[in-house]
Design a protein around this motif. Structure first.
Motif, PDB file in Angstrom:
ATOM      1  N   HIS A   1       1.081 -10.292  15.972  1.00  0.00           N
ATOM      2  CA  HIS A   1       0.313 -10.338  17.216  1.00  0.00           C
ATOM      3  C   HIS A   1      -0.726  -9.223  17.289  1.00  0.00           C
ATOM      4  O   HIS A   1      -1.555  -9.223  18.202  1.00  0.00           O
ATOM      5  N   HIS A   2      -0.687  -8.264  16.362  1.00  0.00           N
ATOM      6  CA  HIS A   2      -1.670  -7.174  16.306  1.00  0.00           C
ATOM      7  C   HIS A   2      -2.574  -7.401  15.101  1.00  0.00           C
ATOM      8  O   HIS A   2      -2.346  -6.845  14.023  1.00  0.00           O
ATOM      9  N   LEU A   3      -3.587  -8.239  15.293  1.00  0.00           N
ATOM     10  CA  LEU A   3      -4.469  -8.628  14.191  1.00  0.00           C
ATOM     11  C   LEU A   3      -5.477  -7.542  13.859  1.00  0.00           C
ATOM     12  O   LEU A   3      -5.985  -6.848  14.739  1.00  0.00           O
ATOM     13  N   VAL A   4      -5.769  -7.434  12.570  1.00  0.00           N
ATOM     14  CA  VAL A   4      -6.757  -6.487  12.059  1.00  0.00           C
ATOM     15  C   VAL A   4      -7.787  -7.298  11.292  1.00  0.00           C
ATOM     16  O   VAL A   4      -7.495  -7.830  10.223  1.00  0.00           O
ATOM     17  N   PRO A   5      -9.017  -7.452  11.838  1.00  0.00           N
ATOM     18  CA  PRO A   5     -10.047  -8.209  11.120  1.00  0.00           C
ATOM     19  C   PRO A   5     -10.336  -7.582   9.764  1.00  0.00           C
ATOM     20  O   PRO A   5     -10.235  -6.363   9.596  1.00  0.00           O
ATOM     21  N   ARG A   6     -10.678  -8.409   8.805  1.00  0.00           N
ATOM     22  CA  ARG A   6     -11.007  -7.889   7.480  1.00  0.00           C
ATOM     23  C   ARG A   6     -12.177  -8.659   6.901  1.00  0.00           C
ATOM     24  O   ARG A   6     -12.444  -9.800   7.284  1.00  0.00           O
ATOM     25  N   ALA A   7     -12.862  -8.020   5.978  1.00  0.00           N
ATOM     26  CA  ALA A   7     -13.979  -8.665   5.288  1.00  0.00           C
ATOM     27  C   ALA A   7     -13.432  -9.715   4.328  1.00  0.00           C
ATOM     28  O   ALA A   7     -12.263  -9.690   3.942  1.00  0.00           O
ATOM     29  N   ASP A   8     -14.285 -10.653   3.938  1.00  0.00           N
ATOM     30  CA  ASP A   8     -13.868 -11.675   2.985  1.00  0.00           C
ATOM     31  C   ASP A   8     -13.426 -11.051   1.663  1.00  0.00           C
ATOM     32  O   ASP A   8     -12.543 -11.555   0.997  1.00  0.00           O
ATOM     33  N   GLU A   9     -14.067  -9.964   1.283  1.00  0.00           N
ATOM     34  CA  GLU A   9     -13.686  -9.235   0.071  1.00  0.00           C
ATOM     35  C   GLU A   9     -13.328  -7.810   0.477  1.00  0.00           C
ATOM     36  O   GLU A   9     -13.947  -7.230   1.357  1.00  0.00           O
ATOM     37  N   ARG A  10     -12.307  -7.271  -0.198  1.00  0.00           N
ATOM     38  CA  ARG A  10     -11.904  -5.887   0.063  1.00  0.00           C
ATOM     39  C   ARG A  10     -12.017  -5.113  -1.237  1.00  0.00           C
ATOM     40  O   ARG A  10     -11.611  -5.587  -2.287  1.00  0.00           O
ATOM     41  N   PHE A  11     -12.556  -3.931  -1.126  1.00  0.00           N
ATOM     42  CA  PHE A  11     -12.679  -3.051  -2.283  1.00  0.00           C
ATOM     43  C   PHE A  11     -12.000  -1.731  -1.954  1.00  0.00           C
ATOM     44  O   PHE A  11     -12.116  -1.234  -0.838  1.00  0.00           O
ATOM     45  N   SER A  12     -11.308  -1.197  -2.938  1.00  0.00           N
ATOM     46  CA  SER A  12     -10.682   0.102  -2.735  1.00  0.00           C
ATOM     47  C   SER A  12     -10.756   0.899  -4.024  1.00  0.00           C
ATOM     48  O   SER A  12     -10.919   0.346  -5.113  1.00  0.00           O
ATOM     49  N   ILE A  13     -10.648   2.204  -3.872  1.00  0.00           N
ATOM     50  CA  ILE A  13     -10.581   3.115  -5.005  1.00  0.00           C
ATOM     51  C   ILE A  13      -9.214   3.763  -4.940  1.00  0.00           C
ATOM     52  O   ILE A  13      -8.784   4.226  -3.888  1.00  0.00           O
ATOM     53  N   VAL A  14      -8.533   3.783  -6.072  1.00  0.00           N
ATOM     54  CA  VAL A  14      -7.196   4.382  -6.145  1.00  0.00           C
ATOM     55  C   VAL A  14      -7.256   5.573  -7.091  1.00  0.00           C
ATOM     56  O   VAL A  14      -7.698   5.440  -8.235  1.00  0.00           O
ATOM     57  N   PHE A  15      -6.842   6.730  -6.583  1.00  0.00           N
ATOM     58  CA  PHE A  15      -6.738   7.941  -7.394  1.00  0.00           C
ATOM     59  C   PHE A  15      -5.259   8.250  -7.553  1.00  0.00           C
ATOM     60  O   PHE A  15      -4.508   8.231  -6.574  1.00  0.00           O
ATOM     61  N   ALA A  16      -4.842   8.542  -8.761  1.00  0.00           N
ATOM     62  CA  ALA A  16      -3.449   8.933  -8.999  1.00  0.00           C
ATOM     63  C   ALA A  16      -3.457  10.158  -9.904  1.00  0.00           C
ATOM     64  O   ALA A  16      -4.151  10.183 -10.922  1.00  0.00           O
ATOM     65  N   PHE A  17      -2.698  11.180  -9.507  1.00  0.00           N
ATOM     66  CA  PHE A  17      -2.654  12.382 -10.323  1.00  0.00           C
ATOM     67  C   PHE A  17      -1.414  13.202  -9.972  1.00  0.00           C
ATOM     68  O   PHE A  17      -0.803  13.042  -8.929  1.00  0.00           O
ATOM     69  N   ALA A  18      -1.085  14.110 -10.870  1.00  0.00           N
ATOM     70  CA  ALA A  18       0.073  14.992 -10.682  1.00  0.00           C
ATOM     71  C   ALA A  18      -0.362  16.274  -9.994  1.00  0.00           C
ATOM     72  O   ALA A  18      -1.542  16.662 -10.037  1.00  0.00           O
ATOM     73  N   ASP A  19       0.582  16.936  -9.345  1.00  0.00           N
ATOM     74  CA  ASP A  19       0.311  18.248  -8.772  1.00  0.00           C
ATOM     75  C   ASP A  19       0.029  19.219  -9.910  1.00  0.00           C
ATOM     76  O   ASP A  19       0.617  19.111 -10.988  1.00  0.00           O
ATOM     77  N   LYS A  20      -0.850  20.166  -9.671  1.00  0.00           N
ATOM     78  CA  LYS A  20      -1.125  21.184 -10.677  1.00  0.00           C
ATOM     79  C   LYS A  20       0.081  22.108 -10.774  1.00  0.00           C
ATOM     80  O   LYS A  20       0.567  22.617  -9.783  1.00  0.00           O
TER      81      LYS A  20
END
Length: 131
Positions: free
Chosen positions: A111-130
């Motif tokens: 019941h809590h809709l979130v509109p979205r674009a037809d295409e979704r793009f994201s950037i994912v960064f993954a790394f270890a703590d120094k």
């Protein structure tokens, strides 16, 4: 995007930046050991994978940081989306800027809709703590 854990060798931190659309990332509890690929995707779109799922709203150009148990124990995924017309009984959901969207994400409840674009793009960064 079915719930999954990213490879452990990617490090203890995952940052997800949503670029052109709001998105909802869903965390699935560690105790949920179902085969996600075999789930009825229509049911998942309206009920989620597990009653203990936690939704994270990532606004357009926003970021989510997964670390510790959220990174290593809780799986993360994105539901396919639902049709607002079926959910709201309207012919088409009207976004605030006058655009129409064929599918919406939902946050916490269908019941809590979130509109979205037809295409979704994201950037994912993954790394270890120094160390």
């Amino acid at each position: 995007l079915d719930p999954h854990l990213d490879p452990e060798l990617d490090g203890e931190n995952i940052f997800i930046i949503g670029l052109n659309s709001d998105a909802v990332l869903t965390l699935v509890p560690p105790a949920c050991n179902m085969n996600f690929a075999l789930q009825n995707q229509e049911r998942v779109s309206t009920h989620s994978w597990h009653p203990g799922d936690i939704d994270i709203l990532i606004p357009r150009r926003g970021m989510a940081h997964l670390h510790d148990a959220a990174r290593s124990k809780w799986k993360h995924g994105m539901r396919l989306g639902i049709s607002p017309s079926a959910q709201l009984g309207e012919s088409r959901y009207q976004e605030p800027h006058g655009k129409t969207s064929p599918l919406c994400c939902w946050f916490g409840s269908p019941h809590h809709l979130v509109p979205r674009a037809d295409e979704r793009f994201s950037i994912v960064f993954a790394f270890a703590d120094k160390k």
